[in-house]
Design an enzyme around this catalytic site. Structure first.
Site, PDB file in Angstrom:
ATOM      1  N   GLU A 201       0.823  -1.205   0.000  1.00 22.47           N
ATOM      2  CA  GLU A 201       0.000   0.000   0.000  1.00 22.47           C
ATOM      3  C   GLU A 201       0.864   1.265   0.000  1.00 22.47           C
ATOM      4  O   GLU A 201       0.868   2.038   0.950  1.00 22.47           O
ATOM      5  CB  GLU A 201      -0.932   0.010   1.209  1.00 22.47           C
TER       6      GLU A 201
ATOM      7  N   GLY B  14       1.853   5.005  -0.767  1.00 25.03           N
ATOM      8  CA  GLY B  14       1.169   6.278  -1.038  1.00 25.03           C
ATOM      9  C   GLY B  14       2.195   7.350  -1.286  1.00 25.03           C
ATOM     10  O   GLY B  14       2.387   7.834  -2.397  1.00 25.03           O
ATOM     11  N   ARG B  15       2.937   7.694  -0.205  1.00 28.25           N
ATOM     12  CA  ARG B  15       3.972   8.718  -0.293  1.00 28.25           C
ATOM     13  C   ARG B  15       4.971   8.439  -1.411  1.00 28.25           C
ATOM     14  O   ARG B  15       5.381   9.344  -2.144  1.00 28.25           O
ATOM     15  CB  ARG B  15       4.702   8.793   1.052  1.00 28.25           C
TER      16      ARG B  15
ATOM     17  N   ARG C  45       2.689  19.901   7.180  1.00 27.08           N
ATOM     18  CA  ARG C  45       3.670  18.941   7.691  1.00 27.08           C
ATOM     19  C   ARG C  45       4.850  19.589   8.414  1.00 27.08           C
ATOM     20  O   ARG C  45       5.303  19.076   9.445  1.00 27.08           O
ATOM     21  CB  ARG C  45       4.160  18.030   6.561  1.00 27.08           C
TER      22      ARG C  45
ATOM     23  N   TYR D 212       4.772  17.961  11.910  1.00 31.59           N
ATOM     24  CA  TYR D 212       5.753  16.892  12.068  1.00 31.59           C
ATOM     25  C   TYR D 212       7.200  17.387  12.119  1.00 31.59           C
ATOM     26  O   TYR D 212       8.119  16.583  12.148  1.00 31.59           O
ATOM     27  CB  TYR D 212       5.663  15.908  10.889  1.00 31.59           C
TER      28      TYR D 212
ATOM     29  N   CYS E 291      -1.235  33.497  10.048  1.00 30.78           N
ATOM     30  CA  CYS E 291      -1.051  34.241  11.289  1.00 30.78           C
ATOM     31  C   CYS E 291      -0.648  33.303  12.423  1.00 30.78           C
ATOM     32  O   CYS E 291      -1.394  33.083  13.383  1.00 30.78           O
ATOM     33  CB  CYS E 291      -2.331  35.005  11.636  1.00 30.78           C
ATOM     34  N   GLU E 292       0.516  32.689  12.274  1.00 27.12           N
ATOM     35  CA  GLU E 292       1.095  31.764  13.243  1.00 27.12           C
ATOM     36  C   GLU E 292       2.603  31.888  13.172  1.00 27.12           C
ATOM     37  O   GLU E 292       3.185  31.810  12.084  1.00 27.12           O
ATOM     38  CB  GLU E 292       0.712  30.310  12.932  1.00 27.12           C
TER      39      GLU E 292
ATOM     40  N   TYR F 177       0.507  14.220   1.305  1.00 22.29           N
ATOM     41  CA  TYR F 177       0.023  14.811   2.555  1.00 22.29           C
ATOM     42  C   TYR F 177       0.145  16.335   2.614  1.00 22.29           C
ATOM     43  O   TYR F 177       0.083  16.912   3.687  1.00 22.29           O
ATOM     44  CB  TYR F 177       0.735  14.178   3.767  1.00 22.29           C
TER      45      TYR F 177
END
Length: 434
Positions: free
Chosen positions: A291, A293-294, A331, A335, A362-363, A391
Protein backbone atom coordinates in the site's frame (compact mmCIF):
# COMPACT_ATOMS: atom_id res chain seq x y z
CA UNK A 1 24.39 16.86 -7.56
CA UNK A 2 24.39 14.41 -10.48
CA UNK A 3 21.67 14.88 -13.06
CA UNK A 4 20.14 11.45 -12.42
CA UNK A 5 19.76 12.25 -8.70
CA UNK A 6 18.41 15.75 -9.26
CA UNK A 7 14.85 15.87 -7.88
CA UNK A 8 13.55 18.20 -10.60
CA UNK A 9 13.79 18.83 -14.33
CA UNK A 10 15.53 21.81 -15.93
CA UNK A 11 14.38 22.90 -19.38
CA UNK A 12 16.28 24.64 -22.19
CA UNK A 13 15.53 28.03 -20.66
CA UNK A 14 17.24 26.94 -17.43
CA UNK A 15 13.92 26.97 -15.56
CA UNK A 16 12.45 24.25 -13.36
CA UNK A 17 10.01 22.14 -15.39
CA UNK A 18 7.39 19.65 -14.21
CA UNK A 19 6.32 16.98 -16.66
CA UNK A 20 7.91 19.07 -19.40
CA UNK A 21 5.97 22.22 -18.43
CA UNK A 22 7.86 25.38 -17.41
CA UNK A 23 7.05 26.30 -13.81
CA UNK A 24 7.04 30.01 -14.65
CA UNK A 25 4.36 29.30 -17.25
CA UNK A 26 2.41 27.27 -14.69
CA UNK A 27 2.52 30.14 -12.18
CA UNK A 28 1.43 32.61 -14.84
CA UNK A 29 -1.43 30.47 -16.16
CA UNK A 30 -2.81 29.04 -12.93
CA UNK A 31 -1.56 31.42 -10.25
CA UNK A 32 0.09 30.56 -6.94
CA UNK A 33 0.14 28.89 -4.53
CA UNK A 34 -0.17 25.94 -6.88
CA UNK A 35 0.28 22.18 -6.53
CA UNK A 36 1.68 20.50 -9.64
CA UNK A 37 2.27 16.80 -10.30
CA UNK A 38 4.54 15.09 -12.81
CA UNK A 39 2.15 12.35 -13.91
CA UNK A 40 4.81 10.33 -15.74
CA UNK A 41 6.73 10.05 -12.46
CA UNK A 42 3.61 8.63 -10.81
CA UNK A 43 3.11 6.09 -13.58
CA UNK A 44 6.79 5.10 -13.59
CA UNK A 45 6.85 4.39 -9.86
CA UNK A 46 3.77 2.19 -10.14
CA UNK A 47 5.48 0.31 -12.98
CA UNK A 48 8.61 -0.17 -10.85
CA UNK A 49 6.52 -1.74 -8.09
CA UNK A 50 4.66 -3.97 -10.51
CA UNK A 51 7.92 -5.16 -12.09
CA UNK A 52 9.24 -6.39 -8.73
CA UNK A 53 6.27 -8.71 -8.29
CA UNK A 54 6.36 -9.88 -11.90
CA UNK A 55 10.08 -10.66 -11.63
CA UNK A 56 9.46 -12.65 -8.42
CA UNK A 57 6.51 -14.52 -9.95
CA UNK A 58 4.01 -13.90 -7.16
CA UNK A 59 0.38 -12.82 -7.14
CA UNK A 60 0.06 -9.21 -5.98
CA UNK A 61 -1.75 -5.91 -5.81
CA UNK A 62 -0.16 -2.48 -5.78
CA UNK A 63 -2.77 -0.65 -3.73
CA UNK A 64 -2.31 3.12 -3.75
CA UNK A 65 -2.77 4.57 -0.25
CA UNK A 66 -5.05 7.37 -1.35
CA UNK A 67 -4.85 9.34 1.89
CA UNK A 68 -1.55 10.67 0.52
CA UNK A 69 -3.49 12.52 -2.19
CA UNK A 70 -7.02 11.70 -3.29
CA UNK A 71 -8.82 13.22 -6.24
CA UNK A 72 -10.91 12.04 -9.15
CA UNK A 73 -8.03 12.56 -11.58
CA UNK A 74 -5.57 10.73 -9.33
CA UNK A 75 -7.85 7.71 -9.08
CA UNK A 76 -8.26 7.74 -12.86
CA UNK A 77 -4.48 7.57 -13.31
CA UNK A 78 -4.24 4.63 -10.89
CA UNK A 79 -7.00 2.87 -12.80
CA UNK A 80 -5.22 3.44 -16.11
CA UNK A 81 -2.17 1.70 -14.66
CA UNK A 82 -4.16 -1.31 -13.43
CA UNK A 83 -3.68 -0.40 -9.78
CA UNK A 84 -5.74 -0.99 -6.67
CA UNK A 85 -6.57 1.72 -4.11
CA UNK A 86 -7.19 1.83 -0.40
CA UNK A 87 -9.56 4.39 1.07
CA UNK A 88 -9.98 5.39 4.71
CA UNK A 89 -13.25 7.33 4.71
CA UNK A 90 -16.61 7.69 3.08
CA UNK A 91 -15.29 10.80 1.34
CA UNK A 92 -12.40 8.94 -0.28
CA UNK A 93 -14.76 6.12 -1.25
CA UNK A 94 -17.19 8.62 -2.78
CA UNK A 95 -14.34 10.17 -4.76
CA UNK A 96 -13.42 6.74 -6.10
CA UNK A 97 -17.04 6.14 -7.10
CA UNK A 98 -17.20 9.49 -8.92
CA UNK A 99 -13.94 8.62 -10.67
CA UNK A 100 -15.50 5.43 -12.02
CA UNK A 101 -12.89 3.36 -10.23
CA UNK A 102 -13.68 -0.39 -10.22
CA UNK A 103 -15.02 -1.13 -6.75
CA UNK A 104 -13.62 -4.66 -6.75
CA UNK A 105 -10.14 -3.04 -6.64
CA UNK A 106 -10.86 -0.97 -3.54
CA UNK A 107 -9.98 -1.78 0.07
CA UNK A 108 -11.57 0.16 2.91
CA UNK A 109 -9.42 0.96 5.94
CA UNK A 110 -10.08 2.88 9.14
CA UNK A 111 -10.17 2.35 12.90
CA UNK A 112 -13.63 3.85 13.43
CA UNK A 113 -15.69 3.39 10.28
CA UNK A 114 -19.24 4.54 10.86
CA UNK A 115 -22.26 2.36 10.14
CA UNK A 116 -23.10 4.71 7.26
CA UNK A 117 -19.61 4.28 5.78
CA UNK A 118 -19.82 0.50 6.09
CA UNK A 119 -23.25 0.51 4.45
CA UNK A 120 -21.83 2.61 1.63
CA UNK A 121 -19.03 0.08 1.16
CA UNK A 122 -21.44 -2.87 1.13
CA UNK A 123 -23.92 -1.15 -1.20
CA UNK A 124 -21.14 -0.33 -3.68
CA UNK A 125 -19.58 -3.83 -3.48
CA UNK A 126 -16.16 -2.71 -2.27
CA UNK A 127 -13.52 -5.36 -2.87
CA UNK A 128 -12.43 -5.83 0.75
CA UNK A 129 -13.05 -4.25 4.13
CA UNK A 130 -10.07 -4.15 6.49
CA UNK A 131 -11.51 -5.02 9.90
CA UNK A 132 -9.84 -3.01 12.64
CA UNK A 133 -11.64 -3.91 15.89
CA UNK A 134 -14.35 -6.10 17.44
CA UNK A 135 -16.97 -3.34 17.36
CA UNK A 136 -16.56 -3.07 13.62
CA UNK A 137 -17.01 -6.81 13.17
CA UNK A 138 -20.34 -6.59 14.98
CA UNK A 139 -21.54 -3.53 13.05
CA UNK A 140 -20.59 -5.01 9.69
CA UNK A 141 -22.17 -8.36 10.54
CA UNK A 142 -25.43 -6.60 11.35
CA UNK A 143 -25.35 -4.62 8.09
CA UNK A 144 -24.62 -7.72 6.00
CA UNK A 145 -27.42 -9.62 7.72
CA UNK A 146 -29.89 -6.80 7.08
CA UNK A 147 -28.92 -6.50 3.42
CA UNK A 148 -28.52 -10.25 2.87
CA UNK A 149 -25.08 -9.51 1.46
CA UNK A 150 -21.57 -10.93 1.65
CA UNK A 151 -18.20 -9.21 1.47
CA UNK A 152 -14.47 -9.95 1.55
CA UNK A 153 -12.66 -8.96 4.74
CA UNK A 154 -9.14 -8.90 6.10
CA UNK A 155 -7.90 -8.38 9.65
CA UNK A 156 -5.58 -5.50 10.39
CA UNK A 157 -3.07 -6.70 12.96
CA UNK A 158 -0.30 -5.03 14.95
CA UNK A 159 2.82 -7.19 14.73
CA UNK A 160 4.72 -5.44 17.53
CA UNK A 161 7.30 -3.91 15.17
CA UNK A 162 8.19 -0.25 15.79
CA UNK A 163 9.44 1.63 12.75
CA UNK A 164 12.33 4.08 13.09
CA UNK A 165 10.34 7.17 12.17
CA UNK A 166 8.37 10.03 13.70
CA UNK A 167 6.29 9.02 16.73
CA UNK A 168 3.04 9.90 14.95
CA UNK A 169 4.05 7.82 11.92
CA UNK A 170 4.45 4.56 13.88
CA UNK A 171 1.48 2.23 13.54
CA UNK A 172 2.72 -1.36 13.89
CA UNK A 173 3.80 -1.39 17.53
CA UNK A 174 1.72 -3.06 20.27
CA UNK A 175 0.57 0.29 21.69
CA UNK A 176 -1.27 1.55 18.62
CA UNK A 177 -4.81 2.71 18.00
CA UNK A 178 -4.91 0.50 14.91
CA UNK A 179 -5.71 -3.16 14.51
CA UNK A 180 -5.80 -6.38 16.51
CA UNK A 181 -2.80 -7.15 18.69
CA UNK A 182 -1.02 -10.40 17.81
CA UNK A 183 1.00 -10.79 21.02
CA UNK A 184 -1.98 -10.91 23.39
CA UNK A 185 -3.96 -13.35 21.25
CA UNK A 186 -6.48 -10.68 20.28
CA UNK A 187 -5.86 -11.20 16.56
CA UNK A 188 -6.51 -14.94 16.78
CA UNK A 189 -9.70 -14.26 18.72
CA UNK A 190 -10.82 -11.95 15.93
CA UNK A 191 -9.98 -14.59 13.32
CA UNK A 192 -12.10 -17.20 15.09
CA UNK A 193 -14.97 -14.73 15.35
CA UNK A 194 -14.88 -13.83 11.65
CA UNK A 195 -14.67 -17.45 10.54
CA UNK A 196 -18.03 -18.12 12.21
CA UNK A 197 -19.73 -15.41 10.11
CA UNK A 198 -20.94 -16.81 6.81
CA UNK A 199 -21.41 -13.35 5.25
CA UNK A 200 -17.69 -12.53 5.63
CA UNK A 201 -15.09 -14.11 3.38
CA UNK A 202 -11.79 -13.95 5.24
CA UNK A 203 -9.01 -13.20 2.72
CA UNK A 204 -6.04 -12.70 5.02
CA UNK A 205 -4.22 -10.19 7.20
CA UNK A 206 -2.83 -6.72 6.92
CA UNK A 207 -0.15 -4.85 8.86
CA UNK A 208 1.44 -1.43 8.49
CA UNK A 209 4.49 -0.63 10.58
CA UNK A 210 4.83 3.10 9.88
CA UNK A 211 5.71 5.80 7.38
CA UNK A 212 8.83 7.38 5.86
CA UNK A 213 10.93 4.33 6.74
CA UNK A 214 14.48 4.07 5.37
CA UNK A 215 15.48 0.64 6.69
CA UNK A 216 14.56 -2.69 5.09
CA UNK A 217 14.97 -4.78 8.24
CA UNK A 218 11.75 -3.52 9.85
CA UNK A 219 9.74 -4.78 6.87
CA UNK A 220 11.62 -8.10 6.85
CA UNK A 221 10.95 -8.56 10.58
CA UNK A 222 7.27 -7.73 10.07
CA UNK A 223 6.99 -10.18 7.16
CA UNK A 224 8.55 -12.96 9.29
CA UNK A 225 6.23 -12.19 12.20
CA UNK A 226 3.19 -12.25 9.94
CA UNK A 227 4.15 -15.56 8.35
CA UNK A 228 4.79 -16.97 11.83
CA UNK A 229 1.29 -15.84 12.76
CA UNK A 230 -0.27 -17.42 9.69
CA UNK A 231 1.56 -20.69 10.34
CA UNK A 232 0.27 -20.68 13.92
CA UNK A 233 -3.27 -20.00 12.74
CA UNK A 234 -3.10 -22.84 10.25
CA UNK A 235 -1.84 -25.16 12.97
CA UNK A 236 -4.55 -24.12 15.43
CA UNK A 237 -7.65 -24.15 13.22
CA UNK A 238 -6.61 -24.95 9.66
CA UNK A 239 -7.05 -21.42 8.32
CA UNK A 240 -4.65 -20.53 5.51
CA UNK A 241 -4.56 -16.91 4.30
CA UNK A 242 -4.94 -16.12 0.63
CA UNK A 243 -3.55 -12.59 0.98
CA UNK A 244 -0.79 -10.99 3.03
CA UNK A 245 -0.92 -7.19 2.92
CA UNK A 246 2.31 -5.66 4.26
CA UNK A 247 1.19 -2.03 3.95
CA UNK A 248 3.53 0.74 2.84
CA UNK A 249 5.68 3.41 4.45
CA UNK A 250 8.64 3.33 2.05
CA UNK A 251 10.77 6.43 2.65
CA UNK A 252 11.45 9.10 0.03
CA UNK A 253 13.95 11.92 -0.43
CA UNK A 254 12.78 15.26 0.96
CA UNK A 255 16.17 16.91 1.39
CA UNK A 256 19.75 16.27 0.33
CA UNK A 257 20.45 14.67 3.71
CA UNK A 258 17.90 11.91 3.00
CA UNK A 259 19.36 8.81 1.40
CA UNK A 260 16.54 6.31 0.89
CA UNK A 261 16.86 3.20 -1.19
CA UNK A 262 14.56 2.91 -4.18
CA UNK A 263 11.03 2.06 -2.94
CA UNK A 264 10.93 -1.06 -5.08
CA UNK A 265 13.97 -2.43 -3.19
CA UNK A 266 11.87 -2.54 -0.02
CA UNK A 267 9.28 -4.55 -1.88
CA UNK A 268 11.82 -6.97 -3.34
CA UNK A 269 13.14 -7.68 0.17
CA UNK A 270 9.60 -8.18 1.50
CA UNK A 271 8.62 -10.55 -1.32
CA UNK A 272 11.76 -12.65 -0.96
CA UNK A 273 11.25 -12.87 2.81
CA UNK A 274 7.60 -13.92 2.46
CA UNK A 275 8.45 -16.57 -0.13
CA UNK A 276 11.31 -18.02 1.94
CA UNK A 277 9.40 -17.99 5.24
CA UNK A 278 6.30 -19.52 3.62
CA UNK A 279 8.36 -22.33 2.12
CA UNK A 280 10.10 -23.02 5.43
CA UNK A 281 6.73 -23.37 7.20
CA UNK A 282 5.21 -25.37 4.33
CA UNK A 283 2.63 -22.65 3.60
CA UNK A 284 1.43 -21.74 0.15
CA UNK A 285 2.89 -18.31 -0.59
CA UNK A 286 -0.05 -15.92 -0.28
CA UNK A 287 -0.74 -13.10 -2.71
CA UNK A 288 1.31 -10.13 -1.50
CA UNK A 289 -0.28 -6.69 -1.41
CA UNK A 290 1.49 -3.42 -0.73
CA UNK A 291 0.00 0.00 0.00
CA UNK A 292 2.43 2.70 -1.14
CA UNK A 293 1.17 6.28 -1.04
CA UNK A 294 3.97 8.72 -0.29
CA UNK A 295 6.46 6.85 -2.49
CA UNK A 296 4.10 7.11 -5.48
CA UNK A 297 3.04 10.75 -5.27
CA UNK A 298 5.54 12.41 -2.90
CA UNK A 299 8.49 12.95 -5.26
CA UNK A 300 6.10 13.63 -8.17
CA UNK A 301 4.51 16.67 -6.47
CA UNK A 302 5.69 20.28 -6.22
CA UNK A 303 4.31 23.42 -4.59
CA UNK A 304 4.78 26.70 -6.41
CA UNK A 305 4.80 29.94 -4.40
CA UNK A 306 5.32 33.60 -5.19
CA UNK A 307 7.73 35.55 -3.00
CA UNK A 308 6.27 38.56 -1.22
CA UNK A 309 7.61 40.38 1.83
CA UNK A 310 10.94 39.98 3.55
CA UNK A 311 12.16 40.64 7.09
CA UNK A 312 15.80 41.29 7.98
CA UNK A 313 17.03 41.61 11.55
CA UNK A 314 20.76 41.87 12.33
CA UNK A 315 22.17 38.64 13.70
CA UNK A 316 19.33 36.30 12.66
CA UNK A 317 18.40 34.53 9.46
CA UNK A 318 16.10 36.55 7.20
CA UNK A 319 12.47 35.64 6.64
CA UNK A 320 11.38 35.35 3.00
CA UNK A 321 7.60 35.10 2.92
CA UNK A 322 5.55 33.35 0.24
CA UNK A 323 1.84 33.41 -0.62
CA UNK A 324 1.07 29.99 0.87
CA UNK A 325 2.13 28.14 4.00
CA UNK A 326 0.68 25.87 6.64
CA UNK A 327 -2.74 25.93 5.02
CA UNK A 328 -1.44 24.06 1.98
CA UNK A 329 1.37 22.15 3.73
CA UNK A 330 0.89 21.55 7.46
CA UNK A 331 3.67 18.94 7.69
CA UNK A 332 6.52 21.30 8.71
CA UNK A 333 4.41 22.66 11.59
CA UNK A 334 2.85 19.30 12.53
CA UNK A 335 5.75 16.89 12.07
CA UNK A 336 8.74 19.26 11.90
CA UNK A 337 9.10 17.91 8.37
CA UNK A 338 12.00 19.19 6.29
CA UNK A 339 11.76 20.29 2.67
CA UNK A 340 13.89 22.01 0.06
CA UNK A 341 13.01 24.77 -2.39
CA UNK A 342 14.67 26.22 -5.47
CA UNK A 343 14.22 29.37 -7.53
CA UNK A 344 12.02 28.46 -10.50
CA UNK A 345 13.85 30.78 -12.89
CA UNK A 346 17.37 29.59 -12.03
CA UNK A 347 17.48 26.54 -9.72
CA UNK A 348 21.24 25.97 -10.05
CA UNK A 349 22.28 29.56 -9.31
CA UNK A 350 24.78 29.78 -6.46
CA UNK A 351 23.13 30.72 -3.14
CA UNK A 352 23.82 34.17 -1.72
CA UNK A 353 22.26 33.57 1.70
CA UNK A 354 20.39 31.15 3.93
CA UNK A 355 16.82 32.17 4.74
CA UNK A 356 13.70 30.95 6.46
CA UNK A 357 10.89 30.41 3.98
CA UNK A 358 7.85 31.65 5.89
CA UNK A 359 4.16 31.31 5.13
CA UNK A 360 1.51 34.02 5.15
CA UNK A 361 -0.58 32.48 7.95
CA UNK A 362 -1.05 34.24 11.29
CA UNK A 363 1.09 31.76 13.24
CA UNK A 364 4.72 32.08 14.31
CA UNK A 365 5.09 28.37 13.57
CA UNK A 366 4.16 28.86 9.92
CA UNK A 367 7.69 28.25 8.61
CA UNK A 368 7.83 26.02 5.54
CA UNK A 369 11.63 25.66 5.51
CA UNK A 370 13.86 26.66 8.43
CA UNK A 371 17.22 26.89 6.67
CA UNK A 372 17.12 27.28 2.91
CA UNK A 373 20.16 28.43 0.90
CA UNK A 374 18.91 30.63 -1.96
CA UNK A 375 20.20 33.23 -4.38
CA UNK A 376 18.92 36.74 -3.77
CA UNK A 377 15.13 36.76 -4.14
CA UNK A 378 12.75 39.58 -4.95
CA UNK A 379 8.99 40.07 -4.66
CA UNK A 380 7.33 38.25 -7.57
CA UNK A 381 9.94 35.49 -7.84
CA UNK A 382 8.55 31.96 -7.96
CA UNK A 383 9.86 29.33 -5.54
CA UNK A 384 9.40 25.62 -6.21
CA UNK A 385 9.15 23.45 -3.09
CA UNK A 386 10.21 19.88 -3.83
CA UNK A 387 8.62 16.51 -3.01
CA UNK A 388 5.35 17.96 -1.69
CA UNK A 389 3.05 15.47 -3.43
CA UNK A 390 2.09 13.47 -0.33
CA UNK A 391 0.02 14.81 2.56
CA UNK A 392 0.27 18.43 1.43
CA UNK A 393 -2.95 19.08 -0.43
CA UNK A 394 -4.52 16.07 1.32
CA UNK A 395 -4.14 17.82 4.69
CA UNK A 396 -4.81 21.35 3.41
CA UNK A 397 -7.17 23.61 5.33
CA UNK A 398 -8.93 26.94 5.09
CA UNK A 399 -7.17 28.32 8.15
CA UNK A 400 -7.35 32.14 8.25
CA UNK A 401 -10.08 31.73 5.63
CA UNK A 402 -7.58 31.21 2.87
CA UNK A 403 -8.76 29.28 -0.21
CA UNK A 404 -7.02 26.01 -0.97
CA UNK A 405 -4.79 26.04 -4.06
CA UNK A 406 -5.44 24.63 -7.48
CA UNK A 407 -3.90 21.31 -8.56
CA UNK A 408 -2.56 20.63 -12.04
CA UNK A 409 -1.34 17.42 -13.67
CA UNK A 410 1.63 17.86 -16.00
CA UNK A 411 2.56 15.26 -18.59
CA UNK A 412 4.30 15.31 -21.96
CA UNK A 413 4.66 19.08 -21.91
CA UNK A 414 0.99 19.77 -21.21
CA UNK A 415 -0.73 20.93 -18.03
CA UNK A 416 -4.30 20.05 -17.09
CA UNK A 417 -6.26 21.60 -14.24
CA UNK A 418 -7.61 18.74 -12.09
CA UNK A 419 -8.75 20.63 -8.97
CA UNK A 420 -9.96 24.23 -9.23
CA UNK A 421 -8.63 26.87 -6.90
CA UNK A 422 -11.14 27.69 -4.19
CA UNK A 423 -12.65 31.14 -4.24
CA UNK A 424 -13.72 33.44 -1.41
CA UNK A 425 -17.28 32.56 -2.38
CA UNK A 426 -16.48 28.89 -1.80
CA UNK A 427 -15.33 29.73 1.72
CA UNK A 428 -18.73 31.10 2.73
CA UNK A 429 -20.88 28.83 0.53
CA UNK A 430 -22.02 26.76 3.51
CA UNK A 431 -22.25 29.59 6.03
CA UNK A 432 -25.68 30.58 7.33
CA UNK A 433 -26.75 33.96 8.69
CA UNK A 434 -28.42 34.34 12.08
Amino acid sequence: MSEENQPYQINEQGHVAIGGVDTLDLAKQFGTPLVAYDVSAIRNQIHHFQSVFEDNHVSYEVSYASKAFASIAMFQVINEEGGHIDVVSGGELYTAIKAGFPMERVSFHGNNKSAAELEMAVDNHVGVIMLDNFHEIEVLQSILHEKQATINVMLRVTPGISAHTHEYDQTGQVDSKFGFDIQSGQAFEALEKVLTIDSMNMLGIHAHIGSQIFEVNGFEMAAKKLIDTLAEWKSKNGYEAKVLNVGGGFGIRYTESDDPIAPEQFVDAIVKTVKAESAERMLTTPAIWIEPGRSIVGPAGYNLYTVGSRKDVPGIEPYVTVDGGMGDNIRPALYQADYEAVLASDPTKKPDETVRVAGKYCESGDILIKNQPLPATHPGDVLVMLATGAYGYAMASNYNRNPRPAVVFCENGEAKLVIKRETFADLVARDLTI
